[in-house]
Design an enzyme around this catalytic site. Structure first.
Site, mmCIF file in Angstrom:
data_model
loop_
_atom_site.group_PDB
_atom_site.id
_atom_site.type_symbol
_atom_site.label_atom_id
_atom_site.label_comp_id
_atom_site.label_asym_id
_atom_site.label_seq_id
_atom_site.Cartn_x
_atom_site.Cartn_y
_atom_site.Cartn_z
ATOM 1 N N ASP A 47 34.085 36.038 43.650
ATOM 2 C CA ASP A 47 35.349 36.716 43.842
ATOM 3 C C ASP A 47 35.211 38.047 43.092
ATOM 4 O O ASP A 47 34.353 38.186 42.218
ATOM 5 C CB ASP A 47 36.465 35.850 43.242
ATOM 6 C CG ASP A 47 37.752 36.610 43.115
ATOM 7 O OD1 ASP A 47 38.184 37.171 44.131
ATOM 8 O OD2 ASP A 47 38.322 36.646 42.006
ATOM 9 N N ASP B 113 38.243 40.626 42.091
ATOM 10 C CA ASP B 113 39.313 40.971 41.145
ATOM 11 C C ASP B 113 39.539 39.849 40.126
ATOM 12 O O ASP B 113 39.664 38.684 40.503
ATOM 13 C CB ASP B 113 40.599 41.253 41.914
ATOM 14 C CG ASP B 113 40.444 42.421 42.870
ATOM 15 O OD1 ASP B 113 41.025 43.474 42.614
ATOM 16 O OD2 ASP B 113 39.697 42.281 43.870
HETATM 17 MG MG LIG Z 1 40.374 36.984 41.648
#
Ligand SMILES: [Mg+2]
Length: 410
Positions: free
Chosen positions: A198, A200
């Site tokens: 992932d 962010d």
């Molecule tokens: Mg995230």
């Protein structure tokens, strides 16, 4: 013929030095014995060596006598145990038992943590075969920022209740400020090939959509929605559309400024360098934006980026996005697709993320790691890292600091 053979186990212990194993096996070779099993460990300069061998019945007396002379010469302790064919069968079956690896990781390791974890293993009838430290020597000065400690238990047996075991370890780790992973010890564990991150709040310490919103003057509004979405309280797609709409009219030049100032998470540089060096394929699967994923791709030599594209017209964001939204379900599909393209078994894949939209990919991957995750995510992940930076992932893959330091600059 078999009845003229004898099975003998010898156990040797003493202060280790070069040549001990050579001296012992030299005697065995003189009598042309067959080695049925052999194992050796050297812990803090103390040798523990076990050899199970089969020799002709007529020689066994002489073999033992020669070995005892040698042991006394060398100043080591040597014991014999005759082994019956039935005992040998039981031995072989024990070797075939399930094996697991329990990894404990933290800023420091305490006796309380180890006692808690080993007690849980014992409750599940798991036997510890080996313990090793993966981190370099632990500095005496605890205040050093880089201090971390990791040990790995090699464990044998079948847990009474795997889910319960997982739950007990999870509870222990959150109460004692450590991280753990409990993995089946298979060849796949040693040969992971693809890792999906992932972006962010995992690779970077911010949510880019919040950064954009701040500059568009809708910071507080968007931040509140992002938080709820990442905690899994509201639908990701709906909230995404809503948040992107609020960015309408923002100048596209803002994107470059944000990209160049992304706060990279502790440990990412080391992690990426090592993963690239050892041939892993690396992907970013993000519910954020492709523009920033591509920036990280260039910076770290990442292989794949799948994220969302903001529509831009006349140098301004339109408040709309292009194509399909990468949501939680899509992340899991993409992980499986990339694995197929790279001809990697799903068991050889790793996923790392912090948000509720990462849960699907964390559960399909061979190894799913929640990283400084939202409570809902941490509670549903098999392993998590909360105490140190992202390079903590390397310990769950079995990398030892000493291997890495040999390669320099790591
Ligand atoms: Mg995230």
């Amino acid at each position: 013929m078999e009845h003229q053979k004898e099975l003998i186990l010898i156990r040797i212990s003493g202060i280790d030095r070069p040549g001990l194993t050579a001296s012992i096996t030299e005697i065995l070779s003189k009598y042309q014995v067959d080695i049925m099993d052999i194992g050796q460990a050297d812990i803090h300069s103390t040798l523990s060596l076990g050899i199970l061998f089969k020799c002709a019945e007529k020689d066994s007396g002489n073999v033992m006598k020669d070995l005892l002379f040698k042991a006394s010469d060398l100043g080591i302790d040597l014991r014999f145990y005759p082994v019956s064919p039935d005992e040998y069968e039981t031995w072989v079956n024990m070797q075939g038992k399930n094996r697991y690896i329990l990894t404990l990781l933290g800023r420091k390791l305490t006796a309380e943590q180890i006692s808690g974890a080993t007690k849980i293993l014992a409750e599940h009838n798991l036997n510890i075969d080996g313990i090793r430290r993966l981190t370099g020597r632990i500095p005496l000065d605890e205040k050093k920022a880089s201090v971390r400690a990791c040990i790995e238990f090699s464990v044998r047996g079948t847990p009474k209740d795997r889910e319960l075991l997982q739950h007990q370890l999870m509870k222990l780790s959150s109460s004692l400020a450590m991280d753990f992973s409990f993995q089946q010890d298979t060849m796949y564990r040693r040969m992971r090939r693809l890792i999906c991150f992932d972006m962010d709040s995992t690779l970077i310490q911010t949510e880019v959509i919040d950064e954009l919103a701040m500059r568009a003057g809708v910071g507080e509004q968007v931040k509140a929605i992002t938080e709820r979405a990442m905690r899994g309280e509201i639908d990701f797609r709906e909230s995404f559309t809503e948040r992107v709409a609020l960015l309408k009219g923002l100048d596209e030049s803002v994107m470059k400024e944000i990209a160049e100032n992304l706060p990279i998470t502790e440990g990412v540089e080391r992690l990426m360098y090592v993963l690239k060096h050892y041939g892993y394929k690396i992907a970013i699967l993000s519910g954020g934006f492709t523009y920033f994923g591509n920036y990280l791709k260039e910076k770290f030599g990442i292989d794949y980026v799948y994220a969302n594209n903001l529509e831009i017209a006349d140098g301004k964001l339109t408040g709309r996005y292009l194509g399909d939204i990468v949501d939680g379900k899509r992340k899991a599909e993409l992980l499986q697709l990339i694995a197929q393209v790279e001809r990697v078994d799903i068991a050889q894949t790793i996923a790392v993320g912090d948000g509720a939209n990462d849960l699907p990919m964390l559960s399909v991957a061979g190894l799913g790691i929640a990283f400084h995750a939202k409570p809902k995510v941490a509670a549903n992940a098999r392993q998590s890292i909360n105490t140190i930076g992202l390079d903590g992932v390397l310990y769950f893959l079995g990398f030892k600091d000493s291997y890495l330091e040999e390669r320099g600059k790591l």
